[in-house]
Design a protein around this motif. Sequence first.
Motif, short mmCIF file in Angstrom:
data_model
loop_
_atom_site.label_atom_id
_atom_site.label_comp_id
_atom_site.label_asym_id
_atom_site.label_seq_id
_atom_site.Cartn_x
_atom_site.Cartn_y
_atom_site.Cartn_z
N LEU A 266 0.87 -1.18 0.04
CA LEU A 266 0.02 -0.10 -0.20
C LEU A 266 0.94 1.23 -0.01
N PRO A 280 1.89 2.07 -5.72
CA PRO A 280 1.36 1.04 -4.64
C PRO A 280 -0.08 0.55 -5.61
N GLN A 282 -3.20 0.85 -4.61
CA GLN A 282 -4.40 1.80 -4.88
C GLN A 282 -3.87 3.07 -6.00
N ARG A 308 -5.22 2.19 7.54
CA ARG A 308 -5.04 2.63 6.45
C ARG A 308 -5.71 3.52 5.11
N TRP A 309 -7.03 3.16 5.64
CA TRP A 309 -8.17 3.76 4.33
C TRP A 309 -8.51 4.90 5.19
N ASP A 318 -4.44 10.38 -0.99
CA ASP A 318 -3.73 9.48 -0.39
C ASP A 318 -2.20 10.22 -0.29
#
Length: 463
Positions: A266, A280, A282, A308-309, A318
């Motif tokens: 991630l 990563p 995402q 993490r989200w 992000d």
Amino acid sequence: MDTKNNNIDVSDSEATNLPEDTVAEALPPRPTSVEETGLSPLYLADLISRQLFEQGVLDLHQLSRSSALAGSVVEAICHQLRREGRAEVRGQAEGGALRFGLTELGRVAAQEALARDGYAGPAPVPLEAYTARVRAQALSDAGISRDRVMTAFGDTVIDPALLDQLGPGLHSGRAMFIHGEPGTGKSYIARRLVRLLPGEVLIPHAILAGGKAVRCFDPAVHSPLAPVDGEGEAASLLLAQGHDPRYVRCRRPCVVVGGELTMARLEVQYDSATHIHQAPIQLLANNGMLIIDDLGRQRMPPMELFNRWIVPLEERRDFLALANGYHFSVPFDVALVFSTNLDPLSLADAAFLRRIGYKIRFAPLNQDAYRQIWALQCRESGIPFDSTLVDFVIFELHARLGVPLLACHPRDLLGLAADHLRYWGGEAPDREVLAWAWQTYFGDFSESDRAGGDGNTSGRNAS
């Protein structure tokens, strides 16, 4: 739900079942000068040097293709390298284009450039340009209607009420939490949700952040709509229209990860041997879908993954970092789907689950849906359909033994029956063959097997 072909890559072939839309915004123009690339002459000089170092002597046309830059830009950079004594002309190609190679000074400088940043592919796009591109082709602007949802799943046995939960969830852009027993078709349906993502997107080969290229286009994830190397009729047409070949025209991406997911994936990946940064997962999924399958099976606590989200889900951006510590932010335009066989409350507290707008449960099938899937699987496998055999499986096996009707069972049982017929001979299974397939599929475990042994060591070899 029809669960056949569970391993199909829906990000590639499945999306073609719906009409193609065009890119939401006009194609970005191809830069015709160094200034229009948004990259510094120093960076471009190092990039061309790295390509010459790795590929040897190249002419202007070859450099233009490998760097995805216009010939005028490449020519200006090559002349800059000549003035600095880093490159020299090595004659002409058959078409008359000048061929360039590195001098000894240029080879030393190229090695230093590779130590700073090992990327030597098509020129990256600046982070600002990437941010604008993601926002221009945002999922929220795509629009998903109920008619589109029903059309996309017209060949699938699934409760329309379930689709009426999945459709609005995907349309909203909010995270979805799909849960239910193993075998209810969660993963299969989740992967096919990419059918609902209309249009196409532009994915850069790489983005430039903090002076380093972060590789973004991944052929294992992205499905190009035209040849990537700039050759072919479709690509030539785009170049004639002024398309910037630093971007690749793709279907909206669908990234699926399961129990192999780690927290490291991630974040920006850095290969210390090649000095290359990789985006990563995402970031690879931007303007598309990211499916976290088998949630709870990863090697980190679920809450660590959920935490993490939190920021990306709330702020739609992000925060990432390069190996040298440089921090930067990118848009987070991802339809995030969690899929699990476990009880949601065992994975996260109610406070976090409230942050996920859509919680959708996949339940076992009713008898009619089970029969439909059985018939579809018979047709897929070339096995004659016999309604009396389906009733035998439903009433004599499932009902008598208390096994719920799951979407995976017709495919798995008929697959074992087909194996039996190929081994023993025969054209169609009967009750005996299906009973054999059932016992083989579910096993015949005793209580001692479940406990890990029968407690009786007699007859065992001592060690």
